[in-house]
Each structure stands twice: as structure tokens, then as C-alpha cells.
Scaffold this motif. Sequence first.
Motif, mmCIF file in Angstrom:
data_model
loop_
_atom_site.group_PDB
_atom_site.id
_atom_site.type_symbol
_atom_site.label_atom_id
_atom_site.label_comp_id
_atom_site.label_asym_id
_atom_site.label_seq_id
_atom_site.Cartn_x
_atom_site.Cartn_y
_atom_site.Cartn_z
ATOM 1 N N ARG A 1 0.836 -1.200 0.000
ATOM 2 C CA ARG A 1 0.000 0.000 0.000
ATOM 3 C C ARG A 1 0.874 1.256 0.000
ATOM 4 O O ARG A 1 0.556 2.233 -0.675
ATOM 5 C CB ARG A 1 -0.934 0.026 1.214
ATOM 6 C CG ARG A 1 -1.962 -1.063 1.221
ATOM 7 C CD ARG A 1 -3.129 -0.730 0.319
ATOM 8 N NE ARG A 1 -4.165 -1.724 0.451
ATOM 9 C CZ ARG A 1 -4.548 -2.554 -0.498
ATOM 10 N NH1 ARG A 1 -3.986 -2.503 -1.682
ATOM 11 N NH2 ARG A 1 -5.496 -3.434 -0.298
ATOM 12 N N SER A 2 1.955 1.226 0.759
ATOM 13 C CA SER A 2 2.875 2.370 0.785
ATOM 14 C C SER A 2 3.487 2.599 -0.586
ATOM 15 O O SER A 2 3.606 3.747 -1.035
ATOM 16 C CB SER A 2 3.984 2.156 1.820
ATOM 17 O OG SER A 2 3.449 2.162 3.119
ATOM 18 N N ASN A 3 3.861 1.525 -1.276
ATOM 19 C CA ASN A 3 4.408 1.651 -2.631
ATOM 20 C C ASN A 3 3.364 2.226 -3.578
ATOM 21 O O ASN A 3 3.670 3.075 -4.416
ATOM 22 C CB ASN A 3 4.898 0.297 -3.148
ATOM 23 C CG ASN A 3 6.164 -0.152 -2.471
ATOM 24 O OD1 ASN A 3 6.895 0.642 -1.899
ATOM 25 N ND2 ASN A 3 6.422 -1.453 -2.509
ATOM 26 N N GLY A 4 2.131 1.775 -3.450
ATOM 27 C CA GLY A 4 1.058 2.295 -4.285
ATOM 28 C C GLY A 4 0.795 3.767 -4.019
ATOM 29 O O GLY A 4 0.573 4.545 -4.953
ATOM 30 N N LEU A 5 0.836 4.155 -2.754
ATOM 31 C CA LEU A 5 0.645 5.555 -2.399
ATOM 32 C C LEU A 5 1.752 6.414 -3.014
ATOM 33 O O LEU A 5 1.483 7.469 -3.579
ATOM 34 C CB LEU A 5 0.611 5.703 -0.876
ATOM 35 C CG LEU A 5 0.243 7.065 -0.314
ATOM 36 C CD1 LEU A 5 -1.119 7.529 -0.801
ATOM 37 C CD2 LEU A 5 0.274 7.014 1.213
#
Length: 136
Positions: free
Chosen positions: A117-121
Motif C-alpha cells: 500500500r505504501s508503494n502504491g501511495l
Amino acid sequence: MANPDFEDLVDTFEFLDDWEDRYRHVIDMGKAMPPLEEALRVPATKVDGCASQVWLVPQINDGIFTFRGESDAMIVRGLIAVLRTLYNEQPVKDVLAIDAGAELGRLGLNDHLSAQRSNGLRAMVERIRETAAASA
């Protein structure tokens, strides 16, 4: 310091006692966003690097940046809503000056999102910054 709407979000997060309440608030923000039309969910608007399907549709009118977005995951849709709070209705030059990592860190998101999720953000922020830079 971010725009007043984002400052209000920071205040709300400080008021909420635990991360589960904050998580629910982010999801509720996503649910409150208008849906993105199916015709705009195309490869050109799709954000690579996200575990979920994500589409961002930016617009710049008279030097003011806005975007709409959609995801097939509730939490990611909520993260799009958070990014809209941070970036929408900002002059393009201000979009480029926003330190998204620091601002989102004020919400505690860095500590509570999975690595995916952090990478997607980060991928969504990068797309926003690329769009703003291309029009600056």
C-alpha cells in the motif's frame, strides 16, 4: 504547512483515538468520493506500482490542479481521497512544493500501511507530481 482542508484532516486524525478509527475514517472518505466514470478507467489513467487497480484523472485549469480517482480497493479509494484533500485546488507550483511524505506522515499513514500500500501511495504521488511538473 498544507492547505486548510488537509489541516482539518490532520486535526480529525489527532482527535481519533486509535488507528482503527482512522482507518475507518479513510475508508469513509473514499466512499464519499464520486465514482470515476468507466470510460475514464483506461490504461492511460491507470497507475502502475499499485497492488490494487488505481486510476487517476488530473486536470489543470488556469494553473490550478485537481484530480479525480478510483480504485477497486476500499482503503486505496480512501487514500485517493486523502491525496485529493492534500492536492486538489492547489496552484500547480504549490503541488510541486508539497512534501507528501512529510504531510502524510502527520497522519501516521507511514506506520500503518503495508509495504504494498505504501508503494502504491508513492506511485500515486509520483503520478500527481509528474502531471504537475509537465504543466509547470
